[in-house]
Design a protein around this motif. Sequence first.
Motif, PDB file in Angstrom:
ATOM      1  N   LEU A  17     -22.669  20.892  16.402  1.00 14.95           N
ATOM      2  CA  LEU A  17     -22.131  20.005  15.174  1.00 14.95           C
ATOM      3  C   LEU A  17     -22.665  20.721  14.046  1.00 14.95           C
ATOM      4  N   THR A  18     -23.625  21.272  13.906  1.00 18.96           N
ATOM      5  CA  THR A  18     -24.095  22.129  12.583  1.00 18.96           C
ATOM      6  C   THR A  18     -23.519  23.254  12.382  1.00 18.96           C
ATOM      7  N   ALA A  19     -23.136  24.043  13.602  1.00 12.89           N
ATOM      8  CA  ALA A  19     -22.268  25.345  13.522  1.00 12.89           C
ATOM      9  C   ALA A  19     -21.127  25.353  12.981  1.00 12.89           C
ATOM     10  N   LEU A  20     -20.486  24.201  13.495  1.00 17.45           N
ATOM     11  CA  LEU A  20     -18.920  23.909  13.011  1.00 17.45           C
ATOM     12  C   LEU A  20     -18.941  23.359  11.674  1.00 17.45           C
ATOM     13  N   THR A  21     -17.714  23.807  10.771  1.00 15.65           N
ATOM     14  CA  THR A  21     -17.653  23.147   9.569  1.00 15.65           C
ATOM     15  C   THR A  21     -17.182  21.872   9.779  1.00 15.65           C
TER      16      THR A  21
END
Length: 514
Positions: free
Chosen positions: A93-97
């Motif tokens: 969730l934090t790695a994807l924009t």
Amino acid sequence: MSALYSVQGFCAQINGQQLVRGVDFEIAAGEIVALAGESGAGKSMTAMTPFGLSAATASGSAVLGGQQLIGMGEAGLRRIRAAHIGFVFQQPLTALTPHRTVAAHLTEAVMQAGGDRPSQGAMIAMLAQVGLPRPDEKLRQYPHRLSGGERQRVLIAAAIAHGPELLVADEPVSALDAALRGEIMNLLTGLCRKNGMAMLLVSHDLAGIELYADRLLVMRSGKVEEAGEARQIARAPSTDYAQALMAATPRMDDPMPPLPKPSDRMFEARDIHVRFRAPSWRSGHIDAVQNASLQLAKGETLAIVGGSGSGKSTLGRALSGLGPMQSGQILWNGTSLPPRGRRKAEHRRLIQPVFQDPVASLDPRWTVSDIILEPMRWLLPDAGGAARVELLLHEVDLPPDIARRKPAALSGGQAQRVAIARALSVDPEILLLDEATSALDPLVANGIMQLFVKLQEERGLSLLFITHDLALARRSAHRIAVMEQGQIVETAERGQLFAAPQAEATRKLIAASH
């Protein structure tokens, strides 16, 4: 077999402090090499620094496809990353924009490697390759609309969209339940074998590494303690440190240790129902928890297990008053508690939470002392000040000088012990543990679980333990409640549950955990 990626005499330092020293390993095409060890061992730094993805300064040698990475400028490393390497991170969730669709993520991954804009059909094929259902629908969605497993599959699809020779996977499944962990690791392993792609896997799941990795390096304090064939080390480690790591890793075939004996029932939840509005333009609701009932005795540990999206955390938040509850009844020693909006301090202090991410659950601007004192000011104002903070830190096995630090200066284990001290500060009767050890390495997690047992014995605490780790529940809980699609489908004593599971969901979880 020639090496695709070779690391020799690798060292890394930050501000003059040597954090990784003398690491050597090679990875051939189609091979999987794992780095394991406790938090701070240098695993992620070893994996990421040669590619310019850490704050450390590197020395030694790291050669990928004949190109020396150490000393290469950022522009060169950027080209290497875009064309030859894929990265899969722990928290999708934090790695994807968040404001970009799945299609936008895949398009960027292909074009930054020099490819043409992919067609919709090509992107559907990418998502189908990683086993994502209804890929045409998923292309238009944003990351927050996907489940944890779906987000991780999208991240993998983006990581391999440009056909990398090397995949670097940093704790890619530690935040997922047992079934999803197996699915994602089988997917990654299959892609490596099928495409001849090498993988450098960072993981603290030693029980799982032997199933997927060819070779294993066990790291400690920036150095390699033990290296060799993964299955051999996982089953018969030769160093004391690797043996301690293996012993701290819960396994389904471990003997079940004795637990403190609980006393009379004090907490009961009847027919809990939680409903949310559907997150789209469509009208309607989602029944996240349906008719859930459970009981808890003083000094007892009840584990709530289930797959991702089964409603575990939603139920826990409803029981503790942290989240909504449309209907149902919560009784304390036979007396019904008022709705959460009308609960007094004496009610709200009874159940205190300890969350999954220890650092994120603490206010980064406050000192540890302020963090521990804050709930006391509202719920137990006469409990004391600095002297009580020192006593609570001692109770969770932390030194008193920790009180002056801020969360950024704490390790993951220290931060979780501070979160536990905060929860204890108002003398609760129940601790709600929401994946309280899943973000920690085996040694630290084992220490935290031992702390919970000690507190249970000393304080008579009851524990509601939400977890996706069935082996840990088997080791730690008196009873286990299994959830599926918002319902509790089975509750039983731990021995009975594993010896004769009644629900199909339970049998699937047990099978996925072996």
